[in-house]
Design a protein around this motif. Structure first.
Motif, mmCIF file in Angstrom:
data_model
loop_
_atom_site.group_PDB
_atom_site.id
_atom_site.type_symbol
_atom_site.label_atom_id
_atom_site.label_comp_id
_atom_site.label_asym_id
_atom_site.label_seq_id
_atom_site.Cartn_x
_atom_site.Cartn_y
_atom_site.Cartn_z
ATOM 1 N N SER A 29 6.764 -3.413 -53.393
ATOM 2 C CA SER A 29 7.148 -2.111 -53.942
ATOM 3 C C SER A 29 5.923 -1.230 -54.182
ATOM 4 C CB SER A 29 7.956 -2.277 -55.232
ATOM 5 O OG SER A 29 7.208 -2.931 -56.223
ATOM 6 N N GLN A 30 4.802 -1.814 -54.603
ATOM 7 C CA GLN A 30 3.565 -1.043 -54.763
ATOM 8 C C GLN A 30 3.098 -0.487 -53.418
ATOM 9 O OE1 GLN A 30 1.347 -4.334 -56.610
ATOM 10 N NE2 GLN A 30 0.722 -2.873 -58.190
ATOM 11 N N VAL A 31 3.189 -1.304 -52.396
ATOM 12 C CA VAL A 31 2.736 -0.886 -51.072
ATOM 13 C C VAL A 31 3.677 0.169 -50.498
ATOM 14 C CG1 VAL A 31 2.105 -1.671 -48.756
ATOM 15 C CG2 VAL A 31 1.665 -3.136 -50.734
ATOM 16 N N ASP A 32 4.977 -0.002 -50.714
ATOM 17 C CA ASP A 32 5.934 1.018 -50.272
ATOM 18 C C ASP A 32 5.645 2.355 -50.939
ATOM 19 O OD1 ASP A 32 7.406 -0.476 -48.453
ATOM 20 O OD2 ASP A 32 8.795 -1.206 -49.988
ATOM 21 N N GLN A 33 5.297 2.319 -52.220
ATOM 22 C CA GLN A 33 4.970 3.555 -52.928
ATOM 23 C C GLN A 33 3.697 4.180 -52.354
ATOM 24 O OE1 GLN A 33 6.813 5.247 -55.276
ATOM 25 N NE2 GLN A 33 5.275 6.819 -54.875
ATOM 26 N N ALA A 34 2.715 3.359 -52.059
ATOM 27 C CA ALA A 34 1.474 3.865 -51.457
ATOM 28 C C ALA A 34 1.753 4.500 -50.093
ATOM 29 C CB ALA A 34 0.453 2.737 -51.327
ATOM 30 N N ARG A 35 2.658 3.895 -49.342
ATOM 31 C CA ARG A 35 3.030 4.465 -48.033
ATOM 32 C C ARG A 35 3.722 5.806 -48.219
ATOM 33 N NH1 ARG A 35 7.199 1.313 -44.510
ATOM 34 N NH2 ARG A 35 8.440 2.099 -46.213
ATOM 35 N N ARG A 36 4.629 5.886 -49.184
ATOM 36 C CA ARG A 36 5.313 7.165 -49.457
ATOM 37 C C ARG A 36 4.330 8.235 -49.926
ATOM 38 N NH1 ARG A 36 9.199 3.563 -51.379
ATOM 39 N NH2 ARG A 36 8.530 3.801 -53.544
ATOM 40 N N ASP A 37 3.252 7.798 -50.591
ATOM 41 C CA ASP A 37 2.230 8.729 -51.059
ATOM 42 C C ASP A 37 1.263 9.139 -49.941
ATOM 43 O OD1 ASP A 37 3.343 8.585 -53.565
ATOM 44 O OD2 ASP A 37 1.845 7.185 -54.362
ATOM 45 N N GLY A 38 1.481 8.609 -48.750
ATOM 46 C CA GLY A 38 0.673 9.013 -47.602
ATOM 47 C C GLY A 38 -0.528 8.144 -47.310
#
Length: 187
Positions: free
Chosen positions: A33-42
């Motif tokens: 979930s942390q990595v998914d958030q980082a991906r969404r943040d670009g």
């Protein structure tokens, strides 16, 4: 003069073991979930890290293997320097061995056991993002060797072994907690 180069090599090997352990700890600690958030943040590195997390045990095992190689090599070199060098010159081989053991226990415990693992836990996402590319390259080259050693370890271990090595269980538990947290089952 040769002893100076060997001691410098030991410092490099212990530092390398620390970096590998820090990366291993971060990869085991970071959640999808942390990595998914980082991906969404670009963050462009997040996609690479997601690939690593899809087969986390493979990468963690390779990093653990390399850390073990670095620390073992450093220990052998320190042992050689202490037994064959100036430390043992005025005393006995036993004294040299005791000094070598003391130096490497302190160095490996402080640098690898405490400092590297603490940093890996404190900055898991940042370190895992940075380490993903190197981990993929190392796993491509050394993954088969680490897997072979796990197979050998499982063969000499009574009972049923783990195909991916025993090192994945903590990461799997964390992943389950992260999934439950993402579904708002727990805080």
């Amino acid at each position: 003069m040769a002893d100076v180069w060997l001691v410098a090599l030991v410092v490099v090997l212990v530092a390398l073991a620390g970096l590998l352990t820090m990366a291993e700890t971060a990869l085991a600690r970071v959640s999808r979930s942390q990595v998914d958030q980082a991906r969404r943040d670009g963050n462009r590195q997040a996609e690479r890290l997601l690939t690593v997390l899809s087969d986390r045990p493979r990468y963690v095992n390779v990093l653990l293997f390399l850390s073990t190689v670095a620390l073992t090599t450093a220990t052998v070199i320190v042992g050689y320097v202490c037994v064959d060098g100036p430390i043992a010159a005025g005393g006995s081989t036993l004294w040299g061995v005791l000094v070598a053991v003391a130096v490497m226990v302190v160095a490996s415990y402080v640098v690898v056991g405490v400092a590297a693992r603490t940093l890996g836990r404190q900055h898991a996402l940042r370190i895992a993002l940075s380490a993903a590319r190197s981990a993929r390259g190392l796993a491509a080259v050394l993954g088969p060797l680490a897997t072979l050693l796990i197979v050998i370890g499982n063969a000499v271990t009574p009972g049923r072994g783990y195909r991916e090595g025993p090192f994945a269980s903590q990461a799997e538990l964390r992943e389950l907690v992260d999934l439950a947290e993402a579904d708002d089952l727990i805080e």
